[in-house]
Design a protein around this motif. Structure first.
Motif, PDB file in Angstrom:
ATOM      1  N   ARG A 418     -45.244  56.333 -19.451  1.00  0.00           N
ATOM      2  CA  ARG A 418     -44.959  55.446 -18.442  1.00  0.00           C
ATOM      3  C   ARG A 418     -45.623  55.523 -17.209  1.00  0.00           C
ATOM      4  NH1 ARG A 418     -41.252  55.948 -14.274  1.00  0.00           N
ATOM      5  NH2 ARG A 418     -40.531  58.307 -14.007  1.00  0.00           N
ATOM      6  N   VAL A 419     -45.961  54.482 -16.598  1.00  0.00           N
ATOM      7  CA  VAL A 419     -46.465  54.561 -14.972  1.00  0.00           C
ATOM      8  C   VAL A 419     -45.419  54.912 -13.980  1.00  0.00           C
ATOM      9  CG1 VAL A 419     -47.739  53.309 -13.353  1.00  0.00           C
ATOM     10  CG2 VAL A 419     -48.114  53.237 -15.943  1.00  0.00           C
ATOM     11  N   PRO A 420     -45.359  55.912 -13.428  1.00  0.00           N
ATOM     12  CA  PRO A 420     -44.576  56.514 -12.124  1.00  0.00           C
ATOM     13  C   PRO A 420     -44.441  55.220 -11.219  1.00  0.00           C
ATOM     14  CG  PRO A 420     -46.171  58.037 -12.747  1.00  0.00           C
ATOM     15  CD  PRO A 420     -46.658  56.928 -13.566  1.00  0.00           C
ATOM     16  N   GLY A 465     -48.477  48.023 -20.253  1.00  0.00           N
ATOM     17  CA  GLY A 465     -47.624  48.334 -21.541  1.00  0.00           C
ATOM     18  C   GLY A 465     -46.955  49.587 -21.747  1.00  0.00           C
ATOM     19  N   CYS A 466     -47.585  50.282 -20.789  1.00  0.00           N
ATOM     20  CA  CYS A 466     -46.946  51.989 -20.511  1.00  0.00           C
ATOM     21  C   CYS A 466     -45.606  52.057 -20.011  1.00  0.00           C
ATOM     22  CB  CYS A 466     -47.745  53.023 -20.204  1.00  0.00           C
ATOM     23  SG  CYS A 466     -49.383  53.053 -20.920  1.00  0.00           S
ATOM     24  N   ARG A 467     -44.520  51.675 -20.827  1.00  0.00           N
ATOM     25  CA  ARG A 467     -43.086  51.464 -20.429  1.00  0.00           C
ATOM     26  C   ARG A 467     -42.033  52.509 -20.924  1.00  0.00           C
ATOM     27  NH1 ARG A 467     -42.470  45.151 -19.656  1.00  0.00           N
ATOM     28  NH2 ARG A 467     -44.174  44.699 -18.466  1.00  0.00           N
ATOM     29  N   LEU A 472     -48.508  55.503 -27.819  1.00  0.00           N
ATOM     30  CA  LEU A 472     -50.114  54.875 -27.182  1.00  0.00           C
ATOM     31  C   LEU A 472     -50.945  54.266 -28.482  1.00  0.00           C
ATOM     32  CD1 LEU A 472     -52.208  54.812 -24.919  1.00  0.00           C
ATOM     33  CD2 LEU A 472     -53.058  57.200 -25.948  1.00  0.00           C
ATOM     34  N   SER A 473     -50.429  54.708 -29.790  1.00  0.00           N
ATOM     35  CA  SER A 473     -51.399  54.150 -30.760  1.00  0.00           C
ATOM     36  C   SER A 473     -50.909  52.705 -31.069  1.00  0.00           C
ATOM     37  CB  SER A 473     -51.094  54.997 -32.154  1.00  0.00           C
ATOM     38  OG  SER A 473     -49.819  55.063 -32.425  1.00  0.00           O
ATOM     39  N   ASP A 474     -49.592  52.410 -30.775  1.00  0.00           N
ATOM     40  CA  ASP A 474     -49.205  51.086 -31.111  1.00  0.00           C
ATOM     41  C   ASP A 474     -49.760  50.128 -29.707  1.00  0.00           C
ATOM     42  OD1 ASP A 474     -47.752  51.960 -33.439  1.00  0.00           O
ATOM     43  OD2 ASP A 474     -45.959  51.661 -32.484  1.00  0.00           O
ATOM     44  N   ALA A 509     -45.749  61.540 -19.367  1.00  0.00           N
ATOM     45  CA  ALA A 509     -45.148  61.358 -21.092  1.00  0.00           C
ATOM     46  C   ALA A 509     -43.354  61.180 -20.936  1.00  0.00           C
ATOM     47  CB  ALA A 509     -45.663  62.652 -21.563  1.00  0.00           C
ATOM     48  N   VAL A 510     -42.883  60.520 -21.500  1.00  0.00           N
ATOM     49  CA  VAL A 510     -41.436  60.296 -21.627  1.00  0.00           C
ATOM     50  C   VAL A 510     -40.920  60.705 -22.921  1.00  0.00           C
ATOM     51  CG1 VAL A 510     -41.586  58.478 -20.196  1.00  0.00           C
ATOM     52  CG2 VAL A 510     -41.639  57.751 -22.473  1.00  0.00           C
TER      53      VAL A 510
END
Length: 510
Positions: A418-420, A465-467, A472-474, A509-510
């Motif tokens: 995710r993006v902080p 899309g980084c939520r 990451l692959s998807d 990373a989450v």
């Protein structure tokens, strides 16, 4: 603890010009009582002066502080005596220092003169968010009105404060303050380390650091000797060091800044040797200087100093022109660059720079970690932009992120990111034929050291899309399909960028 007389080679550079100050426990207890009684602490000084006068004093503009302290009673006397370098009436000093007897204060060198008294030592409050201490050091050249002596013990200056802010404060069992000077780094270390050891080559520095620690009722181990010799065969969870990092000819004019080693060899020595005195995964943080030599990249130069098994982050905060560098350090010692002595010293210094093809002097912070990893991480970066957040917490998180990447580097595609919320996307546009055309897309962290990273529209779409929901692959598969890109090529290009964004805190990373 009192300093133990540890064997260690003495630097050259002249004998002390004044006697080594010694203070009894009873004297320091009475002095502490006087300071507590009058409110001579970090908060008390700010309250007495007010914000504007206190800020002006920090800029070297004392008049507002003189005016504000006039109605502050005995606290005002101590402010003018120790912080402003003023001469004060004997009766006023006697009253402000009580229960310290004035004769004892004179005999100990705390104050000097007759009838009109001045400070003999610099004793000033220094605090953090948890409280306040007092730091004992020598008077600077402005107060002395002359060049400082060779064994001068520097006060809490900009370099000391910057290292304080650049040090990671996580609980550790043992910490070494290498080259403690007045002891201020060790003071801060007592907040998070169970046992603190402080060393110095200077007998005078150890005496004043000892006074600092006992005045604040702190138990710090003090040992004397050069570099790491006093702690041979010992290891520490953390090491901090503000070494004599001034670069130039191999000589010692002042023990607080000159190592006797030529060029940037002092910084190189500490960086080479420090990891060997760390416990596994122990950390070290220091100020350092390095030469910018014609035909050589500074990052290659400092990287060669590192021993194996060491993660390292070199942060360059400034690069000084040789002429400006020499003039700055001459004034620091109280030498007028326009005097015959100043010109002679400058000429020798500048000749050495020219002979060694020095184009500039870099200055910054170094964070080290001992590791058993087969491939340690070494990063050299320019961070010359202004930022407010202290670097210490960021350095700790940088090491955390490096460790995470080492552990998960082979399965990044399975990780969810995710993006902080502190990361912003800036879009810079210029007028075009059909309106505004985007010329720059820039990621910007609004916390820490204000990292910036230029990206393109594809990367911006990936980060959108980084939520934390999809691996990451998807995300890469969806991005490739949506933009008509080759998925394999996109993945190959994205992985190094993702590692860089993780290391700089743009992705987590989450």
């Amino acid at each position: 603890m009192r300093p133990s007389q540890h064997s260690g080679g003495a630097r050259v550079g002249g004998s002390p010009t004044v006697s080594i100050p010694r203070f009894s426990d009873d004297f320091l207890a009475r002095l502490r009582e006087a300071f507590q009684r009058t409110g001579y602490d970090a908060d008390g000084v700010v309250d007495a002066l007010g914000g504007a006068a206190h800020a002006a004093l920090g800029r070297g503009e004392p008049e507002l502080a003189f005016r504000a302290s006039a109605d502050a009673g005995e606290l005002g006397t101590l402010i003018r005596l120790f912080l402003l370098g003023s001469a004060e009436p004997e009766a006023a000093v006697r009253a402000a220092l009580a229960p310290v007897a004035l004769d004892d204060a004179l005999a100990a060198g705390l104050v000097r003169g007759r009838e009109q008294l001045r400070a003999g030592l610099d004793v000033r409050p220094h605090g953090d968010e948890q409280g306040s201490w007092w730091v004992v050091s020598d008077l600077d050249s402005d107060v002395l009105g002359a060049e400082v002596p060779p064994d001068h013990v520097l006060g809490v200056g900009h370099a000391s404060l910057s290292l304080i802010r650049a040090t990671t404060r996580r609980p550790v069992g043992s910490l070494l303050d290498l080259g403690t000077g007045n002891g201020v780094q060790a003071l801060h270390a007592t907040r998070h380390a169970r046992h603190v050891t402080a060393t110095d080559v200077s007998e005078r520095a150890l005496a004043l650091a000892d006074a600092t620690f006992r005045l604040n009722e702190l138990d710090v181990e003090l040992v004397r000797g050069e570099w790491f010799a006093p702690v041979a065969r010992r290891r520490f969870d953390q090491i901090v060091c503000n070494p004599p990092f001034v670069v130039g000819p191999p000589r010692v004019d002042y023990t607080y800044r000159d190592s006797g080693l030529g060029g940037d060899d002092a910084s190189a020595l500490v960086i080479r040797q420090l990891p060997g005195f760390l416990t596994e995964r122990g950390t070290g943080q220091l100020l350092a200087s390095w030469l910018h030599v014609d035909g050589e990249d500074w990052a290659d130069r400092v990287s060669r100093w590192l021993p194996g098994g060491t993660d390292a982050w070199f942060v360059q905060r400034d690069v000084a022109d040789p002429g400006l560098y020499v003039g700055t350090w001459l004034r620091d010692a109280g030498i007028d660059p326009r005097s015959d002595r100043g010109r002679a010293k400058a000429a020798d210094w500048l000749d050495w720079f020219a002979e060694n093809k020095v184009q500039g002097v870099g200055f910054g912070f170094v964070t080290l970690r001992r590791t058993d990893a087969a491939h340690p991480t070494v990063v050299c970066e320019d961070l010359r932009q202004a930022y407010d957040d202290p670097l210490g917490p960021e350095a700790g998180r940088w090491l955390d992120r490096v460790a995470w990447l080492r552990e998960h580097g082979h399965d990044l595609l399975d990780a969810r990111f995710r993006v902080p919320p502190t990361v912003l996307l800036e879009r810079v546009s210029a007028p075009g034929d059909e309106g505004w055309d985007t010329t720059v897309l820039r990621l910007h962290r609004s916390d820490g050291p204000g990292w910036q990273h230029e990206v393109d529209e594809t990367v911006a779409a990936l980060l959108a899309g980084c939520r934390g929901a999809l691996p990451l692959s998807d995300l890469l598969s969806l991005l490739a399909a949506g933009h008509g890109l080759d998925e394999e090529a996109l993945t190959e290009a994205a992985l190094p960028l993702v590692r860089e964004l993780v290391r700089h805190g743009f992705l987590e990373a989450v």
